[in-house]
Design an enzyme around this catalytic site. Structure first.
Site, PDB file in Angstrom:
ATOM      1  N   SER A 190       0.838  -1.200   0.000  1.00 21.67           N
ATOM      2  CA  SER A 190       0.000   0.000   0.000  1.00 21.67           C
ATOM      3  C   SER A 190       0.869   1.245   0.000  1.00 21.67           C
ATOM      4  CB  SER A 190      -0.856  -0.019   1.272  1.00 21.67           C
ATOM      5  OG  SER A 190      -1.473   1.230   1.458  1.00 21.67           O
TER       6      SER A 190
ATOM      7  N   TYR B  82      -1.150  -0.918  10.756  1.00 27.19           N
ATOM      8  CA  TYR B  82      -1.460  -1.536   9.458  1.00 27.19           C
ATOM      9  C   TYR B  82      -0.323  -1.277   8.467  1.00 27.19           C
ATOM     10  CZ  TYR B  82      -3.419  -1.836   4.744  1.00 27.19           C
ATOM     11  OH  TYR B  82      -3.614  -2.105   3.411  1.00 27.19           O
TER      12      TYR B  82
ATOM     13  N   LYS C 184       2.570  -3.850   6.518  1.00 24.28           N
ATOM     14  CA  LYS C 184       2.848  -3.913   5.074  1.00 24.28           C
ATOM     15  C   LYS C 184       4.345  -3.737   4.813  1.00 24.28           C
ATOM     16  CE  LYS C 184      -1.208  -4.682   3.444  1.00 24.28           C
ATOM     17  NZ  LYS C 184      -1.485  -5.950   2.778  1.00 24.28           N
TER      18      LYS C 184
HETATM   19  P1  NAD Z   1     -10.750  -7.513   1.539  1.00 22.94           P
HETATM   20  O1  NAD Z   1     -10.909  -7.505   3.018  1.00 22.94           O
HETATM   21  O2  NAD Z   1     -11.975  -7.330   0.701  1.00 22.94           O
HETATM   22  O3  NAD Z   1     -10.009  -8.843   1.072  1.00 22.94           O
HETATM   23  C1  NAD Z   1      -9.097  -9.540   1.894  1.00 22.94           C
HETATM   24  C2  NAD Z   1      -9.518 -11.000   1.907  1.00 22.94           C
HETATM   25  O4  NAD Z   1      -8.598 -11.733   2.725  1.00 22.94           O
HETATM   26  C3  NAD Z   1     -10.913 -11.208   2.492  1.00 22.94           C
HETATM   27  O5  NAD Z   1     -11.666 -12.023   1.620  1.00 22.94           O
HETATM   28  C4  NAD Z   1     -10.652 -11.902   3.840  1.00 22.94           C
HETATM   29  O6  NAD Z   1     -11.707 -12.765   4.190  1.00 22.94           O
HETATM   30  C5  NAD Z   1      -9.342 -12.617   3.550  1.00 22.94           C
HETATM   31  N1  NAD Z   1      -8.518 -12.887   4.735  1.00 22.94           N
HETATM   32  C6  NAD Z   1      -8.170 -12.019   5.708  1.00 22.94           C
HETATM   33  N2  NAD Z   1      -7.382 -12.628   6.608  1.00 22.94           N
HETATM   34  C7  NAD Z   1      -7.206 -13.908   6.173  1.00 22.94           C
HETATM   35  C8  NAD Z   1      -6.485 -15.037   6.668  1.00 22.94           C
HETATM   36  N3  NAD Z   1      -5.793 -14.970   7.818  1.00 22.94           N
HETATM   37  N4  NAD Z   1      -6.514 -16.192   5.977  1.00 22.94           N
HETATM   38  C9  NAD Z   1      -7.249 -16.276   4.821  1.00 22.94           C
HETATM   39  N5  NAD Z   1      -7.942 -15.251   4.311  1.00 22.94           N
HETATM   40  C10 NAD Z   1      -7.929 -14.069   4.984  1.00 22.94           C
HETATM   41  O7  NAD Z   1      -9.663  -6.390   1.182  1.00 22.94           O
HETATM   42  P2  NAD Z   1      -9.222  -5.812  -0.220  1.00 22.94           P
HETATM   43  O8  NAD Z   1      -9.636  -4.395  -0.276  1.00 22.94           O
HETATM   44  O9  NAD Z   1      -9.622  -6.721  -1.312  1.00 22.94           O
HETATM   45  O10 NAD Z   1      -7.644  -5.807  -0.024  1.00 22.94           O
HETATM   46  C11 NAD Z   1      -6.829  -6.891  -0.460  1.00 22.94           C
HETATM   47  C12 NAD Z   1      -5.384  -6.620  -0.060  1.00 22.94           C
HETATM   48  O11 NAD Z   1      -4.963  -5.388  -0.630  1.00 22.94           O
HETATM   49  C13 NAD Z   1      -5.156  -6.500   1.449  1.00 22.94           C
HETATM   50  O12 NAD Z   1      -3.951  -7.130   1.769  1.00 22.94           O
HETATM   51  C14 NAD Z   1      -5.063  -5.011   1.674  1.00 22.94           C
HETATM   52  O13 NAD Z   1      -4.279  -4.701   2.797  1.00 22.94           O
HETATM   53  C15 NAD Z   1      -4.414  -4.544   0.388  1.00 22.94           C
HETATM   54  N6  NAD Z   1      -4.719  -3.151   0.070  1.00 22.94           N
HETATM   55  C16 NAD Z   1      -6.015  -2.764  -0.057  1.00 22.94           C
HETATM   56  C17 NAD Z   1      -6.314  -1.428  -0.311  1.00 22.94           C
HETATM   57  C18 NAD Z   1      -7.750  -0.966  -0.424  1.00 22.94           C
HETATM   58  O14 NAD Z   1      -7.975   0.230  -0.388  1.00 22.94           O
HETATM   59  N7  NAD Z   1      -8.728  -1.842  -0.601  1.00 22.94           N
HETATM   60  C19 NAD Z   1      -5.263  -0.491  -0.457  1.00 22.94           C
HETATM   61  C20 NAD Z   1      -3.953  -0.943  -0.337  1.00 22.94           C
HETATM   62  C21 NAD Z   1      -3.685  -2.282  -0.082  1.00 22.94           C
HETATM   63  C1  UD1 Z   2      -6.927   5.073   3.961  1.00 27.39           C
HETATM   64  C2  UD1 Z   2      -5.935   4.652   5.000  1.00 27.39           C
HETATM   65  C3  UD1 Z   2      -4.747   4.013   4.308  1.00 27.39           C
HETATM   66  C4  UD1 Z   2      -5.202   2.836   3.453  1.00 27.39           C
HETATM   67  C5  UD1 Z   2      -6.267   3.317   2.462  1.00 27.39           C
HETATM   68  C6  UD1 Z   2      -6.852   2.139   1.725  1.00 27.39           C
HETATM   69  C7  UD1 Z   2      -6.209   6.179   6.911  1.00 27.39           C
HETATM   70  C8  UD1 Z   2      -5.587   7.305   7.675  1.00 27.39           C
HETATM   71  N1  UD1 Z   2      -5.519   5.807   5.800  1.00 27.39           N
HETATM   72  O1  UD1 Z   2      -6.278   6.001   3.124  1.00 27.39           O
HETATM   73  O2  UD1 Z   2      -3.812   3.552   5.248  1.00 27.39           O
HETATM   74  O3  UD1 Z   2      -4.121   2.274   2.726  1.00 27.39           O
HETATM   75  O4  UD1 Z   2      -7.330   3.965   3.188  1.00 27.39           O
HETATM   76  O5  UD1 Z   2      -7.622   2.590   0.657  1.00 27.39           O
HETATM   77  O6  UD1 Z   2      -7.231   5.632   7.275  1.00 27.39           O
HETATM   78  N2  UD1 Z   2     -12.669  11.111   3.723  1.00 27.39           N
HETATM   79  C9  UD1 Z   2     -13.677  11.960   4.121  1.00 27.39           C
HETATM   80  N3  UD1 Z   2     -14.794  11.399   4.692  1.00 27.39           N
HETATM   81  C10 UD1 Z   2     -14.933  10.047   4.883  1.00 27.39           C
HETATM   82  C11 UD1 Z   2     -13.891   9.192   4.452  1.00 27.39           C
HETATM   83  C12 UD1 Z   2     -12.758   9.761   3.893  1.00 27.39           C
HETATM   84  O7  UD1 Z   2     -13.584  13.173   3.964  1.00 27.39           O
HETATM   85  O8  UD1 Z   2     -15.959   9.614   5.421  1.00 27.39           O
HETATM   86  C13 UD1 Z   2     -11.471  11.698   3.070  1.00 27.39           C
HETATM   87  C14 UD1 Z   2     -10.167  11.442   3.799  1.00 27.39           C
HETATM   88  O9  UD1 Z   2      -9.926  12.417   4.760  1.00 27.39           O
HETATM   89  C15 UD1 Z   2      -9.181  11.462   2.629  1.00 27.39           C
HETATM   90  C16 UD1 Z   2      -9.987  10.913   1.443  1.00 27.39           C
HETATM   91  O10 UD1 Z   2     -11.360  11.087   1.789  1.00 27.39           O
HETATM   92  O11 UD1 Z   2      -8.807  12.788   2.326  1.00 27.39           O
HETATM   93  C17 UD1 Z   2      -9.740   9.450   1.166  1.00 27.39           C
HETATM   94  O12 UD1 Z   2      -9.922   8.709   2.376  1.00 27.39           O
HETATM   95  P1  UD1 Z   2      -9.863   7.098   2.407  1.00 27.39           P
HETATM   96  O13 UD1 Z   2     -10.761   6.552   1.362  1.00 27.39           O
HETATM   97  O14 UD1 Z   2     -10.076   6.671   3.808  1.00 27.39           O
HETATM   98  O15 UD1 Z   2      -8.376   6.758   1.926  1.00 27.39           O
HETATM   99  P2  UD1 Z   2      -6.950   7.243   2.512  1.00 27.39           P
HETATM  100  O16 UD1 Z   2      -7.091   8.271   3.566  1.00 27.39           O
HETATM  101  O17 UD1 Z   2      -6.114   7.616   1.340  1.00 27.39           O
END
Ligand code: NAD
Ligand code: UD1
Length: 340
Positions: free
Chosen positions: A124, A148, A152
């Protein structure tokens, strides 16, 4: 080629299953369903017309992973499984270190035991912490500001050390910016349980009447309209980046066996710009109030995309309108997510 996709029932993982199946790979999913529904995998099969294999298991169960890797003769792993809620990682840090760090360690041990040496990891942009300059290049100093983010970064460091120990390993570390959107079919999408932490799911729940209004966390940042700016990326572009990363790994050899790449668009949008774009795409009004800044938030964050273009021959294709339209299409077709 059978690819093991951990966390494949989740938001990004389910979209990745579609992309890999459509590219002709066999897919086996390992997921413990702690934050997802197996129904998403049925939808993946409906979209692709392909069968996938599902094993309900925890990545911390090394014996189960060894059995699954051997049973399906897997050649590579795409590793999404993990916990991802920033606030929860502050209140429950041990759960995060256990699932994200210990879980990845067990996965690598299982891969070593079964002779599988290729992995793509979901990292991330949160590992960068407060940007010292923009756009963020991959060699920007790291400094995550919450547990978190630290999990990572620890996994990134573990992978880098393992890659350096033996050239037979090959790793792609992908740093995601802000994934949003859904598959164009509207059959799979993001299905947050409880109150959404992230902006886009919150906006959609206001638009569809589940919540009264959006709280905009701060309008006094040094940005063009005072609200936070982020690099939102369509989830289908993101998973296409994984396919490109998988292909790039096949071409790697020797000590050139680990790369770290940003997956973003390179363009930032403010909270207010996101709200307006979503209103246009959905034809709904999103009431909002200005609230105090959220602790830990940065003003602006967006990717430098040059390395992804050079290393993966990939760049995001879908614009903000597609991100908002596809999100709304998914929500309208599945007002209660996978619980319908
Ligand atoms: P998500 O929660 O929808 O998917 C994660 C999946 O992993 C889920 O289906 C959950 O049931 C499974 N899981 C969790 N712990 C587990 C375990 N111990 N064993 C087996 N399965 C397990 O999340 P996502 O948004 O699809 O994110 C996927 C990955 O990408 C994560 O590692 C997350 O940290 C990373 N990531 C997500 C975002 C985002 O904004 N969605 C941003 C940056 C990184
Ligand atoms: C957040 C996480 C980041 C994670 C990412 C996953 C925090 C501090 N950071 O990032 O670690 O990797 O999600 O996608 O939680 N906002 C509002 N109102 C809301 C929600 C969000 O104004 O109800 C604003 C936030 O202040 C920010 C923007 O929307 O400026 C995006 O927020 P968000 O979707 O939570 O993502 P990140 O802050 O980038």
């Amino acid at each position: 080629m059978t690819i093991l996709i951990t966390g494949g029932a989740g938001y990004i993982g389910s979209h990745c299953c579609v992309t890999f199946l459509q590219a002709g790979h066999d897919v086996v999913v390992v997921d413990n369903l702690i934050n997802s529904r197996a129904q998403s995998l049925k939808r993946v099969e409906d979209i692709t017309g392909c069968k996938l294999f599902f094993e309900e298991a925890d990545i911390r169960d090394q014996d189960a992973l060894e059995r699954i890797l051997a049973k399906y003769d897997c050649t590579a792993v795409i590793h999404f499984a993990g916990l991802k809620a920033v606030g929860e990682s502050v209140s429950q840090p041990l759960d995060y270190y256990d699932c994200n760090v210990v879980g990845t360690h067990r996965l690598l041990k299982a891969m070593e035991a079964t002779g599988v040496h290729q992995l793509i990891f979901s990292s991330s942009a949160t590992v960068y912490g407060d940007p010292q300059y923009l756009p963020l290049t991959e060699n920007h100093p790291t400094g995550p500001v919450n547990p978190y983010g630290r999990t990572k970064l620890m996994v990134e460091e573990m992978l880098t050390d393992v890659a350096a120990s033996d050239p037979k390993w090959r790793f792609g570390i992908l740093r995601y910016f802000n994934p949003v959107g859904a598959h164009a079919s509207g059959a799979i999408g993001e299905n947050p349980l409880g109150v959404p932490n992230n902006l886009m799911p919150f906006i959609t729940q206001v638009a569809d009447g589940r919540r009264d209004k959006l709280s905009v966390f701060g309008d006094d940042y040094d940005t063009r309209d005072g609200t936070g700016v982020r690099d939102y990326i369509h989830v289908v572009d993101l998973v296409e980046g994984h396919l490109k990363a998988y292909e790039a790994l096949q071409a790697r050899s020797g000590n050139d066996n680990c790369f770290t790449v940003n997956l973003g668009t390179g363009t930032g949008y403010s909270v207010l710009e996101m709200v307006r774009a979503f209103e246009r795409a959905s034809n709904k009004t999103v009431p909002l109030v200005i609230a105090p800044r959220r602790e830990g938030d940065v003003a602006e964050c967006y990717a430098d995309t040059k390395k992804a273009e050079e290393t993966l021959d990939w760049r995001a294709q879908r614009d903000l309108t597609a991100m908002c339209h596809d999100t709304w299409n998914w929500v309208c077709k599945n007002p209660r997510g996978y619980d319908d």
